[in-house]
Design an enzyme around this catalytic site. Structure first.
Site, PDB file in Angstrom:
ATOM      1  N   LYS A  95       0.858  -1.180   0.000  1.00 30.76           N
ATOM      2  CA  LYS A  95       0.000   0.000   0.000  1.00 30.76           C
ATOM      3  C   LYS A  95       0.894   1.229   0.000  1.00 30.76           C
ATOM      4  O   LYS A  95       2.050   1.175   0.439  1.00 30.76           O
ATOM      5  CB  LYS A  95      -0.869   0.010   1.262  1.00 30.76           C
ATOM      6  N   GLY A 196     -21.024   6.517   4.769  1.00 33.81           N
ATOM      7  CA  GLY A 196     -20.106   6.903   3.696  1.00 33.81           C
ATOM      8  C   GLY A 196     -20.683   6.538   2.339  1.00 33.81           C
ATOM      9  O   GLY A 196     -20.797   5.356   1.999  1.00 33.81           O
ATOM     10  N   VAL A 197     -21.091   7.558   1.575  1.00 34.31           N
ATOM     11  CA  VAL A 197     -21.667   7.286   0.247  1.00 34.31           C
ATOM     12  C   VAL A 197     -20.821   7.978  -0.822  1.00 34.31           C
ATOM     13  O   VAL A 197     -21.298   8.775  -1.613  1.00 34.31           O
ATOM     14  CB  VAL A 197     -23.163   7.676   0.177  1.00 34.31           C
ATOM     15  N   GLY A 198     -19.524   7.652  -0.796  1.00 36.24           N
ATOM     16  CA  GLY A 198     -18.584   8.164  -1.794  1.00 36.24           C
ATOM     17  C   GLY A 198     -18.499   7.189  -2.957  1.00 36.24           C
ATOM     18  O   GLY A 198     -19.510   6.605  -3.377  1.00 36.24           O
ATOM     19  N   VAL A 200     -17.554   4.082  -3.470  1.00 37.78           N
ATOM     20  CA  VAL A 200     -18.129   2.736  -3.333  1.00 37.78           C
ATOM     21  C   VAL A 200     -19.561   2.809  -2.804  1.00 37.78           C
ATOM     22  O   VAL A 200     -20.474   2.170  -3.338  1.00 37.78           O
ATOM     23  CB  VAL A 200     -17.264   1.866  -2.386  1.00 37.78           C
ATOM     24  N   TYR A 202     -21.892   5.001  -2.923  1.00 34.69           N
ATOM     25  CA  TYR A 202     -22.895   5.468  -3.881  1.00 34.69           C
ATOM     26  C   TYR A 202     -23.377   4.303  -4.768  1.00 34.69           C
ATOM     27  O   TYR A 202     -24.573   4.077  -4.930  1.00 34.69           O
ATOM     28  CB  TYR A 202     -22.294   6.587  -4.741  1.00 34.69           C
TER      29      TYR A 202
END
Ligand code: NAD
Length: 369
Positions: A95, A196-198, A200, A202
């Protein structure tokens, strides 16, 4: 660009600081990169190359300290070893993090500098986008290194933004968890809270809504909440309430460490199935979830859709249909973990870790959380 292999994590602390961190967990290599003209400061962690070159995304985040950045990259990198091993990919785990605010500090030159940093490892690490970085950023990285994926793909080809592919794997895995824990074979009327609706979250909302699930969503970005509420008839909830909602499923799709000793007693969901990496603050939090009767879908198993896409893209010659077929194996893998956990009366994360360690040939290595 000056590179050094080790760094003092905190003023006054010696080199052993990194080796002694519990997140270190036998990392093969940790490298620090700095590019003065662009201000790029980045860290690449290579946890394991036992199964192939270390692959994992590059996160851009305004870490408060180098110590925090090192801790994050080590945890994420180790997670990638297990994720890639469990998904059967020819990749080890690695990473990268870039220290900086993705809304203010980005430039094409900074990502080109990051590409040179990746290139300096000669293919031991392969990068892609993660939180705070995008397909467009990776196209700048690709100017200075070939060791990058998650670039734009033509329709029907494997690759492109891994977010929608991650969402597909989470959606299929969530359905498998609902079937296992709640005995339901469809999601109609199932209540799901999404934190969290960013990128992924969304896409996950779209798939769940199409199946008739009832959605409650929270995000620190108001525009993101309004978008999913408008498009998918989701109900907005406050950021500090979403974890404790009385719903069938909780889907953490924002940050790591959200399942901890403070939050777990407040949880009322019976299934946890989301995209976020490192959802458990500590390994033992998995046992607390089991004791509370909550079925936890291990994060690095359910959220492997993106790296599956990256792998197919990187190795070349594959179609999107092949990526989707690979992702469709995720629910079966999860069900195997759920069944083994029930049979052996163990937490699902412990079973997944053991399976991952076996695949990595690290049977005797103690995994620290
Ligand atoms: P993203 O940055 O696009 O979306 C994250 C969303 O969470 C943002 O909208 C952000 O505003 C929101 N958020 C941040 N803090 C919050 C808080 N305290 N409460 C509620 N919302 C908050 O990232 P993404 O690509 O959608 O990834 C989401 C998670 O899934 C991350 O943990 C990431 O590491 C993990 N993941 C992503 C992928 C991928 O393919 N993108 C793959 C595997 C795992």
């Amino acid at each position: 660009m000056p590179l050094c292999k080790w760094w003092l994590v905190r003023p006054g602390a010696g080199l052993m600081e990194i080796f002694d961190m519990r997140e270190f967990d036998g990392h093969e290599q940790v490298v620090f990169g700095h590019d003065a003209p662009t201000g790029m400061r980045a860290i690449i962690a290579v946890h394991s190359t036992a199964l192939g070159p270390a692959a994992g995304g590059c996160r851009m985040w305004p870490y408060a300290s180098t110590h925090e950045a090192v801790s994050d990259v080590l945890r994420l990198s180790r997670g990638m070893s297990y994720k890639n091993a469990m998904a059967g990919l020819p990749f080890g785990g690695g990473k990268a993090v870039i220290i900086g605010d993705s809304r203010k500090a980005k430039s094409p030159e900074l990502f080109e500098a990051f590409g040179r940093f990746v290139d300096s490892l000669g293919g031991r690490y392969i990068t892609a986008e993660d939180v705070g970085t995008t397909t467009a950023d990776m196209s700048h990285v690709a100017r200075t290194t070939q060791y990058v994926a998650g670039l734009g793909a033509e329709p029907g080809e494997a690759g492109g933004d891994p977010g929608p592919k991650t969402a597909l794997g989470v959606y299929l895995g969530l359905k498998a968890a609902v079937k296992f824990r709640l005995g339901r074979s469809d999601l109609k009327g199932t209540t799901v809270a999404i934190q969290g609706v960013g990128g992924v979250g969304y896409h996950l909302c779209g798939m769940l809504a199409a199946d008739g699930a009832e959605l409650a969503v929270a995000d620190v970005r108001q525009a993101a909440v309004e978008r999913v509420c408008g498009e998918f008839k989701a109900r907005p909830v406050a950021v500090d309430e979403v974890l404790g909602l009385d719903v069938d499923v909780l889907a953490p799709c924002a940050l790591g460490g959200v399942l901890n000793t403070q939050s777990i007693p407040r949880l009322r969901a019976r299934v946890i199935a989301g995209a976020a990496n490192n959802q458990l603050a500590h390994g033992q939090d998995g046992a607390a979830l089991t004791a509370a009767g909550i079925l936890y879908a291990p994060d690095y198993v359910i959220n492997a859709g993106g790296i599956i896409s990256v792998s197919r893209e990187y190795h070349g010659g594959a179609t999107e249909a092949q990526v989707i077929a690979d992702i469709q194996a995720i629910p079966q893998r999860l069900t195997e973990i759920f069944e083994r956990a029930r049979r052996e009366n163990r937490p699902t994360n412990a079973v997944a870790d053991q399976m991952g360690r076996e695949r990595l040939g690290r049977q005797t290595h103690k995994l620290v959380a």
